[in-house]
Design a protein around this motif. Sequence first.
Motif, mmCIF file in Angstrom:
data_model
loop_
_atom_site.group_PDB
_atom_site.id
_atom_site.type_symbol
_atom_site.label_atom_id
_atom_site.label_comp_id
_atom_site.label_asym_id
_atom_site.label_seq_id
_atom_site.Cartn_x
_atom_site.Cartn_y
_atom_site.Cartn_z
ATOM 1 N N HIS A 152 0.812 -1.328 0.505
ATOM 2 C CA HIS A 152 0.101 0.037 0.142
ATOM 3 C C HIS A 152 0.845 1.440 -0.141
ATOM 4 O O HIS A 152 0.824 2.550 -0.498
ATOM 5 N N ASP A 153 2.233 0.689 0.664
ATOM 6 C CA ASP A 153 2.929 2.563 0.616
ATOM 7 C C ASP A 153 4.221 1.814 0.326
ATOM 8 O O ASP A 153 4.562 1.138 0.891
ATOM 9 N N ASP A 154 4.216 2.459 -0.783
ATOM 10 C CA ASP A 154 3.322 2.657 -1.991
ATOM 11 C C ASP A 154 3.637 2.395 -3.156
ATOM 12 O O ASP A 154 3.692 2.834 -4.014
ATOM 13 N N GLY A 155 3.678 0.840 -3.307
ATOM 14 C CA GLY A 155 3.759 0.162 -4.529
ATOM 15 C C GLY A 155 2.249 0.661 -5.067
ATOM 16 O O GLY A 155 2.104 1.022 -6.524
ATOM 17 N N ALA A 156 1.392 0.825 -4.347
ATOM 18 C CA ALA A 156 -0.323 0.944 -4.919
ATOM 19 C C ALA A 156 0.324 2.438 -5.458
ATOM 20 O O ALA A 156 -0.541 2.515 -7.136
ATOM 21 N N GLY A 157 0.717 3.796 -4.948
ATOM 22 C CA GLY A 157 0.964 4.797 -5.927
ATOM 23 C C GLY A 157 1.788 4.464 -6.686
ATOM 24 O O GLY A 157 1.735 5.226 -7.921
ATOM 25 N N VAL A 158 2.950 3.816 -6.878
ATOM 26 C CA VAL A 158 3.490 3.004 -7.986
ATOM 27 C C VAL A 158 3.013 3.019 -9.296
ATOM 28 O O VAL A 158 2.900 3.570 -10.494
ATOM 29 N N VAL A 159 1.814 1.408 -9.389
ATOM 30 C CA VAL A 159 1.056 1.406 -10.328
ATOM 31 C C VAL A 159 -0.153 2.174 -10.383
ATOM 32 O O VAL A 159 0.345 2.386 -11.611
ATOM 33 N N HIS A 160 -0.449 3.297 -9.698
ATOM 34 C CA HIS A 160 -1.920 4.121 -9.879
ATOM 35 C C HIS A 160 -1.183 4.898 -10.651
ATOM 36 O O HIS A 160 -1.642 5.415 -11.886
ATOM 37 N N SER A 161 0.424 5.663 -10.868
ATOM 38 C CA SER A 161 1.051 6.356 -11.869
ATOM 39 C C SER A 161 0.891 5.801 -12.920
ATOM 40 O O SER A 161 0.835 6.178 -14.232
ATOM 41 N N ILE A 162 1.619 4.162 -12.643
ATOM 42 C CA ILE A 162 1.875 3.871 -13.939
ATOM 43 C C ILE A 162 0.250 4.141 -15.019
ATOM 44 O O ILE A 162 0.575 3.485 -16.056
ATOM 45 N N ALA A 163 0.053 3.402 -14.440
ATOM 46 C CA ALA A 163 -1.675 2.680 -15.304
ATOM 47 C C ALA A 163 -2.129 4.281 -15.608
ATOM 48 O O ALA A 163 -2.719 4.602 -16.734
ATOM 49 N N ALA A 164 -2.180 5.073 -14.813
ATOM 50 C CA ALA A 164 -2.667 6.766 -15.124
ATOM 51 C C ALA A 164 -2.977 6.572 -16.859
ATOM 52 O O ALA A 164 -2.946 7.206 -17.769
ATOM 53 N N ALA A 165 -1.102 6.431 -16.811
ATOM 54 C CA ALA A 165 -0.770 6.930 -18.531
ATOM 55 C C ALA A 165 -1.314 5.799 -19.422
ATOM 56 O O ALA A 165 -2.016 5.901 -20.448
ATOM 57 N N ALA A 166 -1.046 4.565 -18.745
ATOM 58 C CA ALA A 166 -0.596 3.464 -19.508
ATOM 59 C C ALA A 166 -1.866 2.884 -20.596
ATOM 60 O O ALA A 166 -1.915 2.687 -21.090
ATOM 61 N N TYR A 167 -3.025 3.015 -19.368
ATOM 62 C CA TYR A 167 -4.507 2.923 -19.066
ATOM 63 C C TYR A 167 -5.028 3.438 -20.250
ATOM 64 O O TYR A 167 -5.654 2.759 -21.539
ATOM 65 N N LEU A 168 -4.027 4.821 -20.565
ATOM 66 C CA LEU A 168 -4.773 5.988 -21.874
ATOM 67 C C LEU A 168 -4.085 5.426 -23.075
ATOM 68 O O LEU A 168 -4.936 5.467 -24.230
ATOM 69 N N LYS A 169 -3.263 5.034 -22.982
ATOM 70 C CA LYS A 169 -2.532 4.394 -23.829
ATOM 71 C C LYS A 169 -2.932 3.647 -24.570
ATOM 72 O O LYS A 169 -2.934 3.522 -25.447
#
Lengths: 447, 447
Positions: free
Chosen positions: A279-296
């Motif tokens: 949760h601290d902060d693996g979640a933030g890492v994948v949230h951030s990567i996904a935020a870009a990757a999912y759009l792409k």
Amino acid sequence: MALSAGQCFAQLDQLSEDVKKIFYHALTTEQSYHWLRSLCKDVGPRLAGSPGDLKAVEWSSTLMRDLGFDTVHILPVTVRHWERGKEKAVLKVDGKKIPLAVTALGGSVSTGSRPLKAQVIEVRDFDQLEALGEQIKGKIVFFNYRMRKDFISTGSGYGDAVKYRWSGAAEASKFGAVAVLIRSVTTRADDHPHTGILTYQDAPVKIPAGALSYQAAERLEQILKKQPNTILELTLETFERDPKTSYNVVGELFGSTYQDKVLLAGGHLDSWDLGEGAHDDGAGVVHSIAAAAYLKQLGIQPRHTIRVVLFANEEFGLDGAKKYAQWVKESDTKKILLAVESDGGGFSPRGFTLDAPDSIVQKVREYRELFYPYGIYEIGKGGSGADVNQLKFTGAILAGLRVDGHRYFDLHHTIRDVFEEVNPRELEMGSAAMAAFLLIFDRLIFN
Amino acid sequence: MALSAGQCFAQLDQLSEDVKKIFYHALTTEQSYHWLRSLCKDVGPRLAGSPGDLKAVEWSSTLMRDLGFDTVHILPVTVRHWERGKEKAVLKVDGKKIPLAVTALGGSVSTGSRPLKAQVIEVRDFDQLEALGEQIKGKIVFFNYRMRKDFISTGSGYGDAVKYRWSGAAEASKFGAVAVLIRSVTTRADDHPHTGILTYQDAPVKIPAGALSYQAAERLEQILKKQPNTILELTLETFERDPKTSYNVVGELFGSTYQDKVLLAGGHLDSWDLGEGAHDDGAGVVHSIAAAAYLKQLGIQPRHTIRVVLFANEEFGLDGAKKYAQWVKESDTKKILLAVESDGGGFSPRGFTLDAPDSIVQKVREYRELFYPYGIYEIGKGGSGADVNQLKFTGAILAGLRVDGHRYFDLHHTIRDVFEEVNPRELEMGSAAMAAFLLIFDRLIFN
């Protein structure tokens, strides 16, 4: 660019459709969850300066490259490197030894490998510490401050209680204490101690400091009531290693129109050594990567450049974020318009807080109904996150993802912060929320 | 009684204060959590008609008496009593035996203690079942329908997928199937099968039916791709016992003004035999008891009578709720104005759905800001709950507590539905929400 009412509605409809696609994509592909499993299990704990930390740099760079980010680069950061060794706390009561679950606070000096033996003195708060004055001398101070349960936001309860972890040792040393133990900053009555950084500030003497588990603190409290002169044997072996080189990891998806203007999403790549930093902060890492990757992956190309920043060493003094801010000031050829952070765990998203002028907050709130179908209602003024907060000087809008925090401080900074404690749906809802948030700024706020 | 604007604001302020007290009380005393521990650990599973079921009746009556309810009584209900015995599913592939995690669906007839051996035929859905027609004969039908992940509400995903559990056996038996296995109704990829009731409706032959765990279903799917003629040995030993007497448990706190008008809060006391029924519906039981008890403990006396109803045997055909509705029709001397149910688990509360005329829904929504400080935003039209829905004939407003459901179907009807899966804060937020909801009706809706 001014839009007619008709254009405006069409744009909102399109955005609403795209947001729906993002949530669908997140929940059905569960990629963030799979990435997080890999980060937790293949990389594992990644305390700044440790081998795991460097492995995480490699892991995240490779992942973003594999996902087709337009650029991925790493920025070196000198980080503090501290390690824990043997940890033990044993009470001697009526000739019997009673072990208490304990862990060193991050940055604590070492007792050495042999136990420090001293009487324990219980202290409710800093006022009582001062009142006790001379009686503190030569003793182990037990800051028995309970994290309050009555705050609806557990973050507020944490903020209230963490001062004893943060500066308990510095304060107690002024009165001649030989060591400090705090009650773990949690409301959860289990036996896992919670670590976290301390600071010695301008303390004349640095004394070792650790956290007792909730249950150990209860036990100690009970014993001290009956036998106030109880002796504790405390071993908190720690090592201050030479500083190491770690890295901020940065990936970009170029914008279609405003390539030099940046919407930044970030979390921190380092974690505590206990647990897996899920949760601290693996979640933030994948949230951030996904935020870009999912759009792409969905073929949604933002007009602005999306930049993912995985900050080095948040836990041990924000080295990564500070260095990154310096880099932005001196070397960034692009302009950051927005920086949003996820550092509250992979729980159900509830909203976003904005560190921005009221007019901007109001503008974003006008679009908040886009989030309602996903159970996300809270868009308002508030803090962003420790890392992106270093970018305040840029004038960018700063923001933080807010999640349901009721479980966070059960796990925070303990061996329980592992992948198994993350629910795939809750995590993916956060990833989708981050992507949708970026898209709202890309299309509606900056135009 | 018409109020002036001034009176109205004063009343809202007072209510807002009282709601705050309720949440404070819930989070700091954590009584619901302690009651739930006792229900899960001292009573344990409580399948209708089982010894645990009767123990739960005793436990809850005693608890409400101890809490000072004005009356506590029990109403006898004849309940179906079914039990599971030996359960086993073994594939024979290339001379090797591959075990699959399986559990009988509630109400399934027995294979007997010796395995039934037959070829497995995979079926996507009811359309394909019909298309396969004659090919079904003599085989074990494997309904391999995946619970959809794309619904934001997991309840909707459940509603979509549960039809294969509910009537898969009845449908397959029409085509001569000898048994049915369903893929567990869950999106969670673990190895715990999910039980739940089935119905044979007007099926000419009753055939045994079970649920495979998610992982077992994956395995079977893979094997059938390569070897479509695979034989399965299936043991689902079950026992249809004689009906037993169980009880609806009812407690009341008398109203100060309208003692004969009732605001009802309820959940169901029975659970599945797997796990401890912690979320389903131990949470609803303690939510309902707390909704009344917390008001009493705080010295907040409602004007209307608060009635807590713990329904018998929800899982096996709503026997308790039906019997209770009959009792209300024939014997209740009071009038039920509102009946709210909690049967979605002890997760963070998100709102309430109202099965009521639009004018009422609108009226309640006018006060929804009272809930905002607690992260509760969703007040709208919708279903109530299976138990209180039986009271529709009374004309009462029916309602359901809505909670964050992302984790619910990970645990639902499995051995994982245990106390340890409940977070004290999330549970207590639900208890407080229920109490606050009753108070809003007591003071603002019915006046």
